[in-house]
Design an enzyme around this catalytic site. Sequence first.
Site, PDB file in Angstrom:
ATOM      1  N   HIS A 141       0.891  -1.203  -0.115  1.00  0.00           N
ATOM      2  CA  HIS A 141      -0.017   0.006  -0.195  1.00  0.00           C
ATOM      3  C   HIS A 141       0.862   1.290   0.009  1.00  0.00           C
ATOM      4  O   HIS A 141       1.820   1.486   0.629  1.00  0.00           O
ATOM      5  CB  HIS A 141      -1.083   0.087   1.242  1.00  0.00           C
ATOM      6  CG  HIS A 141      -0.369  -0.235   2.623  1.00  0.00           C
ATOM      7  ND1 HIS A 141       0.204  -1.607   2.951  1.00  0.00           N
ATOM      8  CD2 HIS A 141      -0.222   0.561   3.395  1.00  0.00           C
ATOM      9  CE1 HIS A 141       0.516  -1.582   4.234  1.00  0.00           C
ATOM     10  NE2 HIS A 141       0.599  -0.194   4.551  1.00  0.00           N
ATOM     11  N   GLN A 142       0.581   2.245  -0.935  1.00  0.00           N
ATOM     12  CA  GLN A 142       1.040   3.506  -1.019  1.00  0.00           C
ATOM     13  C   GLN A 142       0.555   4.536   0.233  1.00  0.00           C
ATOM     14  O   GLN A 142      -0.771   4.765  -0.096  1.00  0.00           O
ATOM     15  CB  GLN A 142       1.009   3.790  -2.420  1.00  0.00           C
ATOM     16  CG  GLN A 142       1.653   5.567  -2.639  1.00  0.00           C
ATOM     17  CD  GLN A 142       3.046   5.632  -2.898  1.00  0.00           C
ATOM     18  OE1 GLN A 142       3.642   4.696  -2.558  1.00  0.00           O
ATOM     19  NE2 GLN A 142       3.048   6.902  -3.552  1.00  0.00           N
TER      20      GLN A 142
END
Length: 181
Positions: A141-142
């Site tokens: 996840h960014q």
Amino acid sequence: MTGAEEHIDEGLADSLDRLYTPHRMTYISGEDRPEGGYEKPASCPFCLAPGRTAEESLVVARGEHVFVVLNLYPYNPGHLLVCPYRHVADYTDLVGPETAELASFTQTAMRVIRKVSSAHGFNLGMNQGGVAGAGIAAHLHQHVVPRWGGDANFMPVIGRTKVLPQLLGDTRDLFVRAWPS
């Protein structure tokens, strides 16, 4: 004994204000950790989120390969996560279309946050692995964290507390309305 210890023993106030945030205890205590922990969750919250209602999941936008969700434990108001639908841990394991859409959705997230809350800047990043600080290392996840001048005040530094002026559901609603169709 120091002066402070004497005051405590005497029952005198220490002149510090208290800000109680009991809702944070579920995070601190780990009560809401997925079965199996964050490294190898039996039920990955990022895999489950797209199948839940918008209000339950805090999903802001959906693409073909990625989706955007509000961070349940934000560093700042409006802290978003861009996640691939596919359960993959490492950035190098993404395929071309996933990588491109993750980048595109990160750009859109920044534009939407600027439009909604006039952020002055951003911290963008991925923590790869538990030792790098990833809370849920098994699903990439960014982070898209909005920043404002002066947002790092004494509360997190001295009080180890983050003050968030808006409920997550209200923030999600603002972002959904501002997200381009």
